[in-house]
Write a protein that holds these residues in place. Structure first.
Motif, mmCIF file in Angstrom:
data_model
loop_
_atom_site.group_PDB
_atom_site.id
_atom_site.type_symbol
_atom_site.label_atom_id
_atom_site.label_comp_id
_atom_site.label_asym_id
_atom_site.label_seq_id
_atom_site.Cartn_x
_atom_site.Cartn_y
_atom_site.Cartn_z
ATOM 1 N N SER A 1 0.924 -1.307 0.105
ATOM 2 C CA SER A 1 -0.119 -0.057 -0.056
ATOM 3 C C SER A 1 0.876 1.316 0.073
ATOM 4 C CB SER A 1 -1.046 0.066 1.158
ATOM 5 O OG SER A 1 -0.244 -0.099 2.589
ATOM 6 N N VAL A 2 2.031 1.316 0.556
ATOM 7 C CA VAL A 2 2.865 2.494 0.881
ATOM 8 C C VAL A 2 3.096 2.936 -0.686
ATOM 9 C CG1 VAL A 2 5.318 3.518 1.191
ATOM 10 C CG2 VAL A 2 3.870 2.013 3.097
ATOM 11 N N LYS A 3 3.657 2.178 -1.453
ATOM 12 C CA LYS A 3 4.114 2.496 -2.998
ATOM 13 C C LYS A 3 2.977 3.020 -3.757
ATOM 14 C CE LYS A 3 6.712 1.006 -7.061
ATOM 15 N NZ LYS A 3 7.386 -0.367 -7.609
ATOM 16 N N VAL A 4 1.533 2.457 -3.734
ATOM 17 C CA VAL A 4 0.582 2.821 -4.529
ATOM 18 C C VAL A 4 0.214 4.242 -4.008
ATOM 19 C CG1 VAL A 4 -1.791 2.293 -5.012
ATOM 20 C CG2 VAL A 4 -0.154 0.712 -4.985
ATOM 21 N N HIS A 5 0.086 4.533 -2.737
ATOM 22 C CA HIS A 5 -0.570 5.874 -2.448
ATOM 23 C C HIS A 5 0.369 7.020 -2.205
ATOM 24 C CE1 HIS A 5 -4.390 3.898 -1.467
ATOM 25 N NE2 HIS A 5 -3.751 3.091 -0.820
ATOM 26 N N SER A 6 1.776 6.380 -2.162
ATOM 27 C CA SER A 6 2.979 7.373 -2.272
ATOM 28 C C SER A 6 3.058 8.046 -3.677
ATOM 29 C CB SER A 6 4.324 6.755 -1.716
ATOM 30 O OG SER A 6 4.238 6.400 -0.468
ATOM 31 N N ASN A 7 2.808 7.331 -4.406
ATOM 32 C CA ASN A 7 3.024 7.585 -6.079
ATOM 33 C C ASN A 7 1.857 8.672 -6.448
ATOM 34 O OD1 ASN A 7 5.332 6.007 -6.770
ATOM 35 N ND2 ASN A 7 4.071 4.572 -7.494
ATOM 36 N N ARG A 8 0.759 8.451 -5.826
ATOM 37 C CA ARG A 8 -0.371 9.514 -5.908
ATOM 38 C C ARG A 8 -0.177 10.902 -5.223
ATOM 39 N NH1 ARG A 8 -3.587 10.814 -9.475
ATOM 40 N NH2 ARG A 8 -3.798 8.771 -10.163
ATOM 41 N N ALA A 9 0.232 10.544 -4.215
ATOM 42 C CA ALA A 9 0.681 11.812 -3.176
ATOM 43 C C ALA A 9 1.724 12.732 -3.892
ATOM 44 C CB ALA A 9 1.087 11.460 -1.923
ATOM 45 N N ILE A 10 2.675 11.928 -4.286
ATOM 46 C CA ILE A 10 3.647 12.727 -5.119
ATOM 47 C C ILE A 10 3.145 13.527 -6.343
ATOM 48 C CG2 ILE A 10 5.704 12.261 -6.527
ATOM 49 C CD1 ILE A 10 6.716 10.251 -4.558
ATOM 50 N N TYR A 11 2.281 12.779 -7.219
ATOM 51 C CA TYR A 11 1.754 13.342 -8.199
ATOM 52 C C TYR A 11 1.080 14.499 -7.883
ATOM 53 C CZ TYR A 11 -1.572 14.071 -12.256
ATOM 54 O OH TYR A 11 -2.306 14.715 -13.143
ATOM 55 N N ASN A 12 0.180 14.517 -6.981
ATOM 56 C CA ASN A 12 -0.604 15.728 -6.455
ATOM 57 C C ASN A 12 0.300 16.937 -5.814
ATOM 58 O OD1 ASN A 12 -3.065 14.589 -6.795
ATOM 59 N ND2 ASN A 12 -3.243 14.019 -4.722
ATOM 60 N N THR A 13 1.226 16.583 -5.458
ATOM 61 C CA THR A 13 2.171 17.632 -4.814
ATOM 62 C C THR A 13 2.947 18.293 -6.077
ATOM 63 O OG1 THR A 13 2.763 16.236 -2.998
ATOM 64 C CG2 THR A 13 4.159 17.990 -3.343
ATOM 65 N N ASP A 14 3.426 17.372 -7.080
ATOM 66 C CA ASP A 14 3.980 18.036 -8.254
ATOM 67 C C ASP A 14 2.977 19.080 -9.051
ATOM 68 O OD1 ASP A 14 6.466 16.542 -7.787
ATOM 69 O OD2 ASP A 14 6.055 15.241 -9.339
ATOM 70 N N THR A 15 1.708 18.644 -9.223
ATOM 71 C CA THR A 15 0.781 19.333 -9.803
ATOM 72 C C THR A 15 0.444 20.921 -9.036
ATOM 73 O OG1 THR A 15 -0.486 17.533 -10.278
ATOM 74 C CG2 THR A 15 -1.814 19.439 -10.189
ATOM 75 N N ILE A 16 0.619 20.788 -7.756
ATOM 76 C CA ILE A 16 0.656 22.005 -6.778
ATOM 77 C C ILE A 16 1.719 22.900 -7.305
ATOM 78 C CG2 ILE A 16 0.972 22.908 -4.708
ATOM 79 C CD1 ILE A 16 -0.402 20.560 -3.537
ATOM 80 N N PHE A 17 3.074 22.426 -7.568
ATOM 81 C CA PHE A 17 4.023 23.091 -7.779
ATOM 82 C C PHE A 17 3.939 23.870 -9.203
ATOM 83 C CE2 PHE A 17 6.814 20.238 -5.081
ATOM 84 C CZ PHE A 17 6.548 20.917 -3.904
#
Length: 294
Positions: A159-175
Motif C-alpha cells: 500500500s505504501v508504494k501505490v498511495h505514495s505515488n499518487r501523493a507525489i503526483y498531487n504535490t507536483d501538480t501543486i508546484f
C-alpha cells in the motif's frame, strides 16, 4: 501504563468498550477544533494569552484521554480471550487527530515565535498513551494468529508504494499551478511561501519513504512504522493547514488558487496506508489469501 485497578472491570462487554473508544475520538476532535480556532485568532492578532489557553486546554484533554483509555485498556488486558479485537483497531483515526494537533502547534509557533514547550510536553504524553493502547491491541490479535505479522508486512509494503505515488503526483501538480501565481499581499505571500516550503519537504520525505522496504517481525515494528508514518502525515497536514489559512486572509484568492483539494487528496491518500492496518482490513486480507490458496 500503571494500572490503578487491580481487578477486572465487571460487567464488561464489547459495546461498553467500543463506547469508551468512541468517546476518546470525540475528545480528540474537540481539541483539534479548539486549537484551529486559536491559530486563526492568532493569525488575525485577535488573541491574548493564547499559549496559556492552549496549555490549559491540552492539560485538561490529556487527563480526559487518560481517564478514557485506562478503563478499556484494563478491559483488554483482563478479557483478551473473550472477544475478537480486530474491529477495535483503528490507527488511522488516532493519526488524523495527532498529526493535525502536531502540525497546528508548529504553525502556532511559526506565527508567534512561542515554542509552546509545556504544550508539546503534554501532547507527547498524550501520544505515548495512544501508542501504548495500539501496541496492546496489535499484541492481542497477533498472539491469536502469529502469521498476522507477515500479513501486516505485506499490507504495508503493497500500500505504501501505490498511495505514495499518487501523493507525489498531487504535490507536483501543486508546484506547476503555483509557477505563475503573482502575489502582492504580503500576508498571503508569507502563507504561500510556507505552503511551498512544507510541500517540498513533504515530497522529499515521501520519495525516501516509498523506497524503503518495511520489515515486520514484532508488534514493536508495527508501532515504529505507524510512528514514522505519522511524521509523514504531519508534514502533509502542515502544507494543507497553511493553505487553509490563506482562506482567512482572502477567500477569493484562495478559491482562485484552487490547490487545497490536491493537498487534502495527498493527505487522505496516504491515510489509506494506515486504514489498511485496521483490524477489520487485516481480517479481510487474511480471508482473501485463504480463498486464493484453496
Amino acid at each position: 501504563m500503571k494500572q490503578k485497578m487491580t481487578h477486572p472491570i465487571s460487567p464488561v462487554n464489547e459495546e461498553e468498550i467500543e463506547g469508551e473508544i468512541e468517546k476518546e475520538h470525540k475528545i480528540f476532535f474537540e481539541i483539534g477544533k479548539q486549537l484551529n480556532e486559536i491559530i486563526v485568532q492568532t493569525l488575525s492578532e485577535n488573541v491574548v494569552n493564547s499559549n496559556k489557553d492552549i496549555e490549559k486546554m491540552i492539560k485538561s484533554i490529556v487527563k480526559d484521554i487518560k481517564d478514557t483509555i485506562e478503563p478499556y485498556l484494563t478491559s483488554l488486558q483482563n478479557h483478551a480471550e473473550e472477544y475478537d479485537f480486530l474491529g477495535w483497531i483503528n490507527p488511522d483515526r488516532h493519526l488524523v487527530y495527532l498529526t493535525h494537533l502536531n502540525a497546528g502547534l508548529k504553525i502556532y509557533t511559526a506565527l508567534t515565535g512561542d515554542d509552546a514547550a509545556q504544550v508539546r510536553q503534554k501532547l507527547n504524553e498524550l501520544e505515548g498513551e495512544v501508542y501504548k493502547t495500539l501496541s496492546l491491541m496489535y499484541t492481542l490479535i497477533v498472539s491469536k494468529k502469529s502469521s498476522r505479522l507477515k500479513t501486516i508486512e505485506d499490507i504495508i509494503n503493497s500500500s505504501v508504494k501505490v498511495h505514495s505515488n499518487r501523493a507525489i503526483y498531487n504535490t507536483d501538480t501543486i508546484f506547476c499551478k503555483l509557477e505563475n501565481v503573482k502575489i502582492e499581499n504580503e500576508a498571503i505571500k508569507m502563507l504561500l511561501d510556507r505552503v511551498v516550503e512544507e510541500a517540498k519537504k513533504f515530497r522529499e520525505e515521501l520519495e525516501k519513504f516509498k523506497s524503503e522496504k518495511v520489515k515486520i517481525t514484532s508488534v514493536d515494528d508495527i508501532i515504529a512504522f505507524i510512528k514514522k508514518f505519522s511524521k509523514l502525515l504531519e508534514q502533509s497536514a502542515l502544507a494543507a493547514m497553511w493553505t487553509e489559512l490563506i482562506y482567512e486572509e482572502d477567500e477569493e484568492f484562495y478559491e482562485e488558487l484552487n490547490i487545497q483539494y490536491l493537498l487534502d487528496s495527498a493527505y487522505k491518500g496516504l491515510m489509506f496506508v494506515v486504514k489498511a492496518l485496521r483490524g477489520e482490513e487485516i481480517g479481510w486480507f487474511e480471508e482473501e489469501n485463504e480463498k486464493r490458496s484453496k
